[in-house]
Design an enzyme around this catalytic site. Structure first.
Site: not given
Ligand SMILES: *Cc1c(COP(=O)(O)O)cnc(C)c1O
Length: 493
Positions: A115
Site C-alpha cells: 500500500k
Molecule cells: C491490500 C493487500 C492485498 C490486496 O490488494 P488489493 O489491491 O486489495 O487486491 C494483498 N496483500 C497485501 C499484503 C495487502 O496489503
C-alpha cells in the site's frame, strides 16, 4: 484527459479532470472514476523507461493519466515519494526465485506493505488537487482497512496540510503487528478506531458516510469534506500501474526477456485494485499475456472468473492473509465497465447490493477469461507453499505472497506455461511473523510482536525491517472499539 464514473449513463455530463477525481474519490452516483481515453505506451518508450530510476519511471507513467497536473510537480512528488529515504531497499526490487518465477517486492516502504507504493504519493497529489480545484475546505480522509491500507494511509497523510484522516479497522481482522502499527500512529491530524465486525462492515460504514447527503452538508458547515484513500480512488490506482512497467524494465535490463516479449503476472488479490492496475498496464501497451488472480479461502473472485457468477452470499473466512479477506472486491466494477459498459455495470452493482449476487453473460465472461485466470489457496495450501518456498527455494514470502505463489504453482502445474511470470509480493514476512514462523514449522508461544520478530529472525537468519522494529518502542495512542453504527459520530467527534 477526462474521467467518467463507471455508472454514468450520460457521458455528455459529469466528466471531471484527474484532480477532481482524486479529490472526490467516489463519484456522486456511487460509481468509480475511470479515464475516458486509454493512453498508449510504445515499446520504444518502455525501452527508455529501462534506463531510468524508479521515481522517473513513475513520473513518466503518471503524467500519462494526470494530464491536468504540471509535469514538473509530478516529477518532484515522485522524487519525494520514492527516494531512498522512504525506500531504502529500492522502490520495487525484482527478485529471481526460479527460472520463471520473479518476485516483485512491493514492501520496502515505510509500513512494509505494498500500500505504501500508492500512499507515499497520493497525499501529495491530493494536496495539489485542493489547490488546482480552488478548494477552500479541509479534506477528511476516511479509510476502511483490512490492515495494511490503514497504516500506510496514516503514515502518508500524517501532518499533511489541510488534510485530516480517520481510519477504521475490523476489531479481530488484523494481525497484532498491524494493530500495533496503527495504534501507535503519530501525527496531529490522525484518528484510529477498531470496529466490531469484519472488513466489509467497516467498508460499508465508510461507504454509508460517503453517500449520506445530510452528513456531507454537516461536514460542509464545519468546513471540511470527505474523501477516500481506499483503492476506489483513482489516485491510489494510477501509482500502482507504474511498478508493472518497472518490473518489465528490470527484466529487460537483466537480459531475462527481450523487448516485446510477453510476461505473465500473478497478483494476490482482495479489493481487485492491484491486479486491475496490472490490467491497465497491459491495456496501455505493457506486453502482458495472462493475469493470474490469486485468492485465499474467500475465493469469490476465483469463482467469478471461472463461472461468471459473483456471489458474496457465502461464508466469510478469517485467514492468515487478512488483507485479502474481502467478499466485495470494489475495483472489479472498473473491469466490468470496460467489458460490459455503464448500463450493465450499474445493473450488476444494484443486484450486488440488493441480492448479494450477479451473473455476467457468456460473451462478457469469455472476454474476461481470455486474460484472467482465477486460482485460490486455502489455509493449509498457503502454509505448505510458504514452507516449501522457503525450504526448497530459499525464498521467504509472507502469507499473502504465499497465496500468490501457491496459485502460480497451480497454474504452472495445470498449463505447463513457461512464460516468465512476475509474482507480486505484497508484504514483508515480518508483518505476519506468527503465521510465518508457524508455517515454517515452529508455532511461537507468544503473541508479543517484539518476541515474534526476534523468533523469526533466528529461525530464518534474516533481518526485520527497521521501520517495523521502530514501532515497537512507540507508545500506544488509540484503543477505542466502536460498533459500525457509531462510525458517523466518531468522524464528527
Ligand atoms: C491490500 C493487500 C492485498 C490486496 O490488494 P488489493 O489491491 O486489495 O487486491 C494483498 N496483500 C497485501 C499484503 C495487502 O496489503
Amino acid at each position: 484527459m477526462k474521467y467518467i464514473s463507471t455508472r454514468n449513463q450520460n457521458p455528455s455530463e459529469g466528466l471531471v479532470n484527474s484532480a477532481e477525481a482524486i479529490k472526490r474519490g467516489l463519484a456522486p452516483d456511487g460509481g468509480l472514476y475511470m479515464p475516458c481515453e486509454i493512453p498508449s505506451v510504445s515499446l520504444d518508450k518502455i525501452k527508455e523507461l529501462a534506463s531510468l530510476p524508479y521515481e522517473e519511471r513513475a513520473a513518466e507513467i503518471l503524467s500519462l493519466f494526470l494530464t491536468d497536473y504540471d509535469k514538473k510537480c509530478i516529477e518532484d512528488d515522485c522524487r519525494a515519494a520514492y527516494g531512498a529515504e522512504r525506500f531504502p531497499g529500492g522502490a520495487a526490487p525484482l527478485v529471481k526465485v526460479t527460472d520463471t518465477h520473479f518476485s516483485l517486492e512491493l514492501w520496502h516502504g515505510p509500513t512494509c506493505a505494498f500500500k505504501d507504493m500508492a500512499l507515499c504519493i497520493m497525499p501529495r497529489l491530493l494536496s495539489r488537487a485542493l489547490e488546482m480545484t480552488g478548494e477552500k475546505r479541509r479534506a477528511h480522509i476516511l479509510v476502511a482497512t483490512s490492515g495494511d491500507t490503514g497504516k500506510a494511509a496514516l503514515e502518508g497523510y500524517r501532518d499533511v496540510d489541510r488534510i485530516d484522516i480517520t481510519v477504521f479497522y475490523p476489531q479481530d481482522g488484523v494481525s497484532p503487528m498491524q494493530k500495533r502499527q496503527m495504534a501507535t500512529q503519530q501525527g496531529k491530524n490522525v484518528k484510529v478506531y477498531s470496529v466490531k465486525g469484519n472488513f466489509d462492515d467497516a467498508q460499508n460504514g465508510v461507504k454509508r458516510i460517503f453517500s449520506d447527503k445530510a452528513l456531507a452538508k454537516k461536514a460542509d458547515e464545519k468546513g471540511f469534506f470527505f474523501s477516500s484513500a481506499n483503492s476506489i480512488n483513482w489516485g491510489r490506482l494510477a501509482p500502482q500501474i507504474v511498478y508493472y512497467f518497472s518490473a518489465y524494465a528490470d527484466m529487460l535490463n537483466s537480459g531475462e526477456i527481450s523487448l516485446g516479449e510477453k510476461i505473465n503476472v500473478c497478483v494476490p488479490t482482495g479489493n481487485f485494485g492491484n491486479i486491475f492496475a496490472a490490467y491497465i498496464a497491459r491495456k496501455i501497451g505493457l506486453p502482458i499475456d495472462k493475469m493470474i488472480c490469486a485468492s485465499n479461502s474467500n475465493r469469490v473472485l476465483t469463482d467469478f472468473i471461472n463461472t461468471g457468477v459473483y456471489d458474496r452470499t457465502r461464508e466469510f473466512y478469517k485467514t492468515m492473509s487478512p488483507s485479502m479477506d474481502i467478499l466485495i472486491s470494489s475495483n472489479l466494477e472498473r473491469l466490468l465497465w470496460l467489458a460490459a459498459g455503464p448500463t450493465a455495470t450499474a445493473e450488476y452493482m444494484r443486484a450486488l447490493s440488493e441480492n448479494g449476487r450477479y451473473e455476467v453473460p457468456r460473451d462478457i465472461l469469455s472476454k474476461i477469461q481470455s486474460v484472467f485466470k482465477g486460482y485460490s489457496c486455502d489455509e493449509s495450501e498457503t502454509e505448505k507453499t510458504l514452507r516449501e518456498t522457503f525450504n526448497n527455494l530459499g525464498y521467504l514470502a509472507d502469507t499473502h505472497t504465499s497465496v500468490a505463489v501457491g496459485c502460480y504453482n497451480k497454474y504452472l502445474a495445470e498449463t505447463g506455461d513457461k512464460t516468465k511470470t512476475v509474482v507480486v509480493s505484497t508484504a514483508s514476512p515480518y508483518k505476519f511473523p506468527y503465521d510465518v514462523c508457524r508455517s515454517i514449522g515452529k508455532a511461537p508461544e507468544t503473541d508479543d510482536p517484539a518476541l515474534l520478530i526476534s523468533t523469526l529472525e533466528k529461525l530464518t537468519d534474516t533481518k526485520a525491517p527497521k521501520s517495523l522494529t521502530d514501532t515497537l518502542s512507540l507508545p500506544v495512542r488509540f484503543t477505542k472499539v466502536i460498533s459500525p453504527a457509531e462510525m458517523e459520530n466518531a468522524v464528527f467527534d
